[in-house]
Enzyme design. Structure first.
Site, PDB file in Angstrom:
ATOM      1  N   SER A 107     -65.488  31.174  32.766  1.00  8.80           N
ATOM      2  CA  SER A 107     -65.917  31.109  34.156  1.00  8.80           C
ATOM      3  C   SER A 107     -67.398  31.493  34.259  1.00  8.80           C
ATOM      4  O   SER A 107     -67.819  32.512  33.739  1.00  8.80           O
ATOM      5  CB  SER A 107     -65.072  32.062  34.984  1.00  8.80           C
ATOM      6  OG  SER A 107     -65.497  31.985  36.293  1.00  8.80           O
ATOM      7  N   GLY A 108     -68.161  30.656  34.947  1.00  9.29           N
ATOM      8  CA  GLY A 108     -69.584  30.935  35.138  1.00  9.29           C
ATOM      9  C   GLY A 108     -70.440  30.386  34.015  1.00  9.29           C
ATOM     10  O   GLY A 108     -71.649  30.600  33.997  1.00  9.29           O
ATOM     11  N   THR A 112     -68.942  23.252  35.932  1.00  8.49           N
ATOM     12  CA  THR A 112     -69.020  22.405  37.125  1.00  8.49           C
ATOM     13  C   THR A 112     -70.419  21.808  37.253  1.00  8.49           C
ATOM     14  O   THR A 112     -70.574  20.629  37.561  1.00  8.49           O
ATOM     15  CB  THR A 112     -68.660  23.238  38.365  1.00  8.49           C
ATOM     16  OG1 THR A 112     -67.393  23.830  38.125  1.00  8.49           O
ATOM     17  CG2 THR A 112     -68.596  22.398  39.609  1.00  8.49           C
ATOM     18  N   ASN A 157     -68.549  34.552  38.815  1.00 13.95           N
ATOM     19  CA  ASN A 157     -69.287  33.358  39.260  1.00 13.95           C
ATOM     20  C   ASN A 157     -69.214  33.279  40.778  1.00 13.95           C
ATOM     21  O   ASN A 157     -68.149  33.390  41.361  1.00 13.95           O
ATOM     22  CB  ASN A 157     -68.624  32.114  38.625  1.00 13.95           C
ATOM     23  CG  ASN A 157     -69.358  30.830  38.976  1.00 13.95           C
ATOM     24  OD1 ASN A 157     -70.354  30.860  39.691  1.00 13.95           O
ATOM     25  ND2 ASN A 157     -68.866  29.726  38.447  1.00 13.95           N
ATOM     26  N   SER A 160     -67.065  29.899  41.754  1.00 14.01           N
ATOM     27  CA  SER A 160     -66.117  29.667  40.670  1.00 14.01           C
ATOM     28  C   SER A 160     -65.051  28.656  41.097  1.00 14.01           C
ATOM     29  O   SER A 160     -64.467  28.774  42.179  1.00 14.01           O
ATOM     30  CB  SER A 160     -65.460  31.000  40.317  1.00 14.01           C
ATOM     31  OG  SER A 160     -64.570  30.802  39.277  1.00 14.01           O
ATOM     32  N   SER A 161     -64.821  27.648  40.239  1.00 12.37           N
ATOM     33  CA  SER A 161     -63.784  26.661  40.563  1.00 12.37           C
ATOM     34  C   SER A 161     -62.438  27.328  40.299  1.00 12.37           C
ATOM     35  O   SER A 161     -62.200  27.789  39.190  1.00 12.37           O
ATOM     36  CB  SER A 161     -63.909  25.440  39.672  1.00 12.37           C
ATOM     37  OG  SER A 161     -65.240  25.082  39.519  1.00 12.37           O
ATOM     38  N   GLY A 387     -61.929  27.446  31.115  1.00 11.75           N
ATOM     39  CA  GLY A 387     -61.987  27.694  29.681  1.00 11.75           C
ATOM     40  C   GLY A 387     -61.007  28.786  29.320  1.00 11.75           C
ATOM     41  O   GLY A 387     -60.282  29.328  30.174  1.00 11.75           O
ATOM     42  N   GLU A 389     -59.313  32.137  28.739  1.00 13.60           N
ATOM     43  CA  GLU A 389     -59.517  33.389  29.482  1.00 13.60           C
ATOM     44  C   GLU A 389     -58.854  34.539  28.739  1.00 13.60           C
ATOM     45  O   GLU A 389     -57.669  34.480  28.445  1.00 13.60           O
ATOM     46  CB  GLU A 389     -58.959  33.279  30.901  1.00 13.60           C
ATOM     47  CG  GLU A 389     -59.822  32.392  31.768  1.00 13.60           C
ATOM     48  CD  GLU A 389     -59.434  32.383  33.235  1.00 13.60           C
ATOM     49  OE1 GLU A 389     -58.388  32.950  33.580  1.00 13.60           O
ATOM     50  OE2 GLU A 389     -60.192  31.796  34.016  1.00 13.60           O
TER      51      GLU A 389
END
Ligand SMILES: Nc1ncnc2c1ncn2[C@@H]1O[C@H](COP(=O)(O)OP(=O)(O)OP(=O)(O)O)[C@@H](O)[C@H]1O
Ligand SMILES: [Mg+2]
Length: 1137
Positions: A107-108, A112, A157, A160-161, A387, A389
């Site tokens: 994340s981050g 995206t 993030n 974050s998605s 991704g 985690e």
């Protein structure tokens, strides 16, 4: 000519990790850091792009960059995401291969952003045109909409998605986009009801509250204040750098571009508002008679507003929060929900509502962006998925996400190896087996249908009896105990019994990217993902089209007693579909890495990046890639790059490129095992060999540079020398020419001087001779002239003498003639004088005779006649003058022409009078009867008051109106009007002076031919009606006041209270009218008007003297009246200023 460059030029570190030598984790990280420090955020591993998040905007995404990377080979320029996008797009367009771009990272890390960069690159390089641009715009604008509803601020993030996204972009045979299809995976719906500390709910909630207009918020029954909503954490409600209000506008605009209708947008916003309202519904316990607790909604306002928004009946939803109906085989059992269960139901509803809305949005976007043609199309898939985690506390979501990543790793290995193998076959190179870790075993542990973890979980969820997370763990412990990648403390496998890093309620899986510890708490619940049927039925009953669509299972007509598929099952199925989809496509990988945890630019946290490199399996990537040959290149560019290393290939190789490369490699004595010759490419096993070639090339380039410099310098000096030589010849030629010209000019001028001297001498000599000759000629001429002169003078003298003689004769003759003429003139003059004298004497004589004859006729009457005539003329002139200057016919015109002569004085005055009388008569003749009466009244007033009362002059200009109250028209006086049967001659408001104290009271005064009436001003009630015969006289003062006394006949019925003392603004009119009525009545005497400053009035028995005194204007401008004693009433009238 196009400049051929290579990835190998100006490299910072190595641009391709495959070339890293020696290859170790440290050197890998060192290379990444070096490149990152130089703002080189992209690095390749073969065809895989590693992307480091720069956390700042770099100038590498400009239109110029797009042009630079457009249609260039992948290794031709320095690593860039555009190179990957270009490679994928070109092989889709030119080789008809479907592509997928797999973007992974934590994340981050920038997944995206990377997916958007790929999409924008493809949009920039593909075809253009109105329709194509519209499709592109719709595809790009789907991002802001999905980000608003699916992204949130997390600690890692700010954007974050919270869902996985796979988007297929479809192209036609030309490579123009036709449309797209989006699939979404596992939205993190738990965020709707609860957010970890420092995080926010989904962006859309904040965007709606900050950006919607007051009107919209009112319609949605929302308040702008975030703190009013339980579901919105206030922790980081405002994120710096994130403008929610502006983003709301962007989202609305994007929805419009994508094709959402206005009512659809409204429905979506209503649902978002409903979720917020739902969070505010709270419950309280209520005990039932059977001892159980039942929940009740605490404050029904939010419930009511939510139901209004969704068009639901409040009671239906309220009941669904209090009861749960279980149906089994035609039997319905209803149980009450306690408070905790009610909260659970509420949150489950909110989560379901939101996640279903999100899925609906994706479906709706797909409807808009789907390709309009059915023709076969090529596809480019972009996968932006969470991704790997590894958190401190990993739950069901992490398990699912990591499972997805295992599958992606597997597909990566499979496809990379397959591609490698295919290339070897294509190039005719022998395949050597590659050692790598295959994670299929881990995938099997998770997804196996019989004893996979997901299957166990489903079995546990569907099993009757008590099911808890612990029973699930027990099951795993028995079934997966022997699996080498599964670890648990309670495993019968004794090796973890003393492992304190593994708590009892957890299990651990050795993923390909590292070990992850999962806490089982919540696994069963999250997998079940239950929403009570009562709630879905309540939702279905809503009078809201969108809600109805979202809860189809609530339709009582389609009651399905089967349990809905579990979350794990659904995810496994969608991952399976995704994998099958990806396997049919050519993969392109982007591995995103986050350089630090602070979201800061320029910071490279070694441990964090190492961690990511490990779990992204990047070292594994490099190893797989290097397992066969580290580097490969087509023969032509290879020969072009290294041909300078061999004399035979430099500068030009005439034969085929492959032979050239073979000659080159042989010449450089590269060991045969280091290289293999494929059909179109040379394969280099070890990067060292490549670097050896590069090193050699660099040296050779230096030598070549020196050679070029040497030749250039020689050429430059030679050219310079030749130029100098040429210049020297030109300068010498020019100088010689100049010197010769100068000598020539000197000789020429000397010759001219000598010539001139000679010519001068000769000329002077000739001049002298000519002068002598001329003098001689002149002397002869002079002598001849003298001679001729003498001759001429002699002749002249003779001629003069002759002339003198002739003139004397003429003069004498003239004198004689003159004398004769004068004599004759004198004679004639004398004769004329005599004749004139005779005529004059004759005329005198005749005149005398005539005068004597007529004298008797003239003198007798001439004087009188002339006088009469003159007088007559003057009078005639006077009358004519008067006629032309007559004044106007207005009786008030005082103008009269001046008299011309004194003797006409009397006549003039008389004429003026006559004329005035005459015009007055003319004026009167025009009068109507009414007007005549008015003037008669005015005349009568003048007779009564003129020069007697000071008020009179001011009344002259005021017309006598009579009825000031318009009594017949005014409905207020209707009663009064009917009480008076005579015609009203005067109606006015007067002041009636109180007999006792002298104060005035307003009264209506009506006058008719027979009587006068006093009535109340307000009510119109008649106070007194006095017949006029009872009035004997009237008294007024000489001053400007409006007081008047009406004296009554003693002993008459009206006189009981005494005389009336009244005051009015229209005194003159009232008195005149009273006087006139008296005058016209045949049976009465005229009413007497007494004008005096002191008069007596009879008040009951008293005779009271009314005295008018003059007061100074300082005491006020109004008339005041005071009863001094029972004999005196004093009226003080202010003197005029
Ligand atoms: N290429 C880039 N250039 C500049 N900034 C970037 C770039 N890539 C990422 N960022 C920054 O990093 C932030 C996070 O990136 P992004 O949202 O793409 O992460 P992500 O991998 O999708 O994370 P998540 O899994 O949480 O959705 C972005 O908001 C942006 O500020
Ligand atoms: Mg993202």
């Amino acid at each position: 000519m196009e400049v051929k460059t290579s990835l190998l030029d100006n490299m910072i570190g190595v641009g391709d990790m495959v070339l890293l030598e020696p290859l170790s984790e440290d050197s890998f990280l060192g290379n990444l850091k070096k490149r990152f420090d130089h703002s080189e955020i992209y690095t390749y591993i073969g065809s895989v792009v590693i992307s480091m998040n720069p956390y700042r905007s770099l100038p590498i995404y400009t239109p110029e960059k797009v042009e630079e990377y457009r249609n260039r080979n992948f290794y031709e320029l320095s690593p860039h995401i555009y190179a990957l996008a270009d490679e994928a797009y070109r092989s889709l367009r030119d080789q008809d291969k479907d592509q997928c771009i797999l973007i992974t990272g934590e994340s981050g890390a920038g997944k995206t952003e990377a997916s958007k960069l790929v999409m924008s690159y493809v949009a920039a390089v593909c075809g253009k045109g109105h329709e194509v641009n519209k499709v592109k715009e719709q595809l790009l604008q789907s991002n802001p909409v999905l980000e608003a509803f699916g992204n949130a601020k997390t600690v890692r993030n700010d954007n974050s998605s919270r869902f996985g996204k796979y988007m297929d972009i479809e192209f036609d045979f030309k490579g123009d986009p036709l449309g797209g299809v989006i699939s979404n995976y596992l939205l993190e719906k738990s965020r709707v009801v609860k957010q970890p500390r420092g995080e926010r709910n989904f962006h859309v909630f904040y965007q709606l509250l900050s950006g919607a207009s007051d009107d919209t918020l009112r319609k949605l029954k929302l308040d702008r204040d975030f703190s009013k909503y339980n579901y919105l954490s206030l922790d980081s409600a405002v994120v710096s750098g994130l403008d929610d209000a502006a983003n709301f506008r962007t989202v609305r605009n994007a929805m419009q571009i994508v094709g959402f209708m206005e009512d659809e947008v409204q429905s979506v916003l209503e649902l978002v508002a409903a979720v917020l309202k739902l969070g505010n519904i709270e419950f309280k316990p209520e005990s039932r008679c059977n001892g159980t607790d039942e929940s009740r909604v605490k404050d029904k306002n939010d419930l009511k507003e939510m139901c209004e928004l969704l068009g639901m009946e409040q009671s239906v939803l309220e009941r669904a929060f209090s009861y749960r109906t279980v149906e089994a085989k035609m039997e319905k059992v209803s149980t009450t929900l306690n408070v905790a269960q009610a909260y659970y139901a509420r949150d489950a509803l909110a989560k379901n509502l939101y996640s279903r809305l999100f899925s609906w949005l994706v479906t709706r976007i797909n409807e808009s962006i789907q390709a309009q043609t059915k023709a076969r199309h090529k596809v480019m898939g972009v996968l932006d998925i969470y991704g790997f985690e590894i958190f401190e506390d990993n739950s069901f979501e992490q398990f699912i996400i990591n499972y997805c990543n295992e599958k992606l790793q597997q597909i990566f290995i499979e496809l990379t190896l397959r591609e490698e193998q295919e290339e070897y076959v294509r190039e005719g190179i022998e395949w050597t087996n590659i050692e790598y870790f295959n994670n299929a075993i881990i995938c099997d542990l998770i997804e196996n249908n019989q004893n996979g973890i997901l299957a166990m979980l489903d079995e546990e969820c569907l099993r009757p009896g008590t099911v808890t997370d612990e029973t699930f763990l027990d099951k795993l412990n028995t079934i997966c105990a022997d699996h080498q990648h599964f670890e648990s403390r309670l495993n019968k496998n004794s090796k973890f019994l003393n492992d304190h890093s593994l708590p009892h309620n957890c299990f651990r899986i050795q993923h390909y990217a590292g070990k992850v510890l999962y806490r089982v708490e919540g696994f069963v619940d999250k997998n079940n993902d239950l929403l009570y049927r009562d709630l879905s039925q309540a939702m279905y009953k809503a009078n809201h089209s969108l809600i109805k669509q979202l809860f189809p299972e609530g339709n009582p007509a389609k009651v399905n007693l089967k349990r809905p598929p579990t979350a794990g099952f659904q995810f496994r199925a969608s991952v399976g579909t995704l994998m099958r989809n990806l396997q049919t496509k050519n993969p392109n990988y982007i591995r995103c890495i986050k350089p630090n945890d602070k979201k800061a630019s320029h910071i490279f946290t070694d441990s964090l990046v190492r961690h990511q490199v490990r779990y992204l399996g990047l070292m594994e990537n490099v190893r797989v890639r290097r397992a066969g040959y580290a580097f490969r290149q087509p023969y032509e560019p290879c020969l072009e790059r290294y041909k300078m290393l061999c004399k035979r290939t430099w500068p030009h190789w005439k034969g085929p490129a492959r032979e050239g490369v073979e000659v080159l490699m042989a010449d450089l004595q590269i060991p045969a095992e280091e290289i293999s010759y494929g059909r179109s490419k040379i394969f280099i096993r070890n990067p060292r060999t490549l670097f050896f070639l590069e090193e050699k090339r660099k040296q050779c380039l230096q030598d070549l540079a020196t050679l070029i410099q040497k030749i250039y310098r020689g050429w430059k000096c030679r050219t310079h020398f030749l130029l100098m030589k040429k210049s020297q010849i030109v300068v010498a030629a020019w100088y010689r020419r100049y010197a010769q010209q100068k000598t020539y000019r000197n000789i020429k001028s000397a010759t001219t001087v000598v010539q001139s001297y000679t010519r001068g001498w000769q000329a002077r000599k000739l001049l002298r001779e000519l002068k002598y000759q001329k003098r001689c000629e002149e002397a002869v001429t002079t002598i001849a002239a003298f001679w001729h002169g003498t001759q001429a003078r002699l002749e002249l003298r003779r001629l003069k003498q002759e002339a003198r003689n002739k003139h004397a004769v003429t003069v004498i003759w003239a004198y004689w003639q003159g004398t004769k003429a004068r004599r004759e003139l004198r004679r004639l003059k004398e004769e004329a004088r005599r004749k004139h004298a005779v005529a004059l004497i004759w005329a005198y004589w005749q005149g005398l005779k005539v005068r004597r004859e007529y004298r008797k006729f003239f003198r007798a009457n001439a004087g009188k006649k002339i006088y009469d005539f003159t007088i007559q003329r003057i009078i005639q002139k006077y009358f004519l003058g008067l006629k032309s200057s007559m004044p106007s016919m207005s009786p008030i015109d005082r103008k009269w022409p001046a008299r011309p002569y004194g003797f006409l004085d009397g006549v003039h005055t008389e004429l003026r009078k006559i004329f005035h009388h005459w015009r007055c008569k003319k004026y009167r003749d025009q009068f109507t009867e009414e007007k005549k009466a008015v003037y008669e009244e005015k005349l009568e007033a003048s007779e009564i008051f003129k020069d007697k009362k000071a008020l009179y002059p001011s009344s002259v200009s005021q017309p006598f109106k009579g009825d000031y109250l318009e009594i017949s028209k005014n409905p207020k006086y209707q009663k009064l009007n009917s009480a008076v049967d005579e015609k009203v001659l005067l109606a006015d408001v007067v002041n009636k002076i109180n007999r006792a104290n002298g104060k005035g009271t307003p009264r209506i005064f009506l006058l008719t031919k027979k009587n006068f009436v006093l009535a109340d001003q307000k009510t119109g009630q008649v106070k007194a009606s006095i017949p006029l015969p009872d009035v004997t006289s009237m008294s007024v003062s000489t001053q400007k006041d409006g007081f008047f006394a009406l004296k009554l006949k003693e002993g008459s019925a009206s006189a009981v209270k005494g005389d009336f003392l009244l005051s009015s603004e229209h005194l003159i009119e009232i008195i005149t009218k009273l006087h006139r009525i008296g005058a016209t009545a045949a049976d009465r005497e005229k009413l007497k008007v007494d004008i005096s400053d002191e008069f007596l009035v009879q008040f009951k028995q008293d005779k009271v003297c009314v005295k008018f005194i003059q007061s100074s204007p300082k005491n006020g401008n109004s008339v005041s009246c005071k009863r001094k004693n029972n004999r005196l009433l004093e009226v003080s009238v202010p003197t005029s200023p």
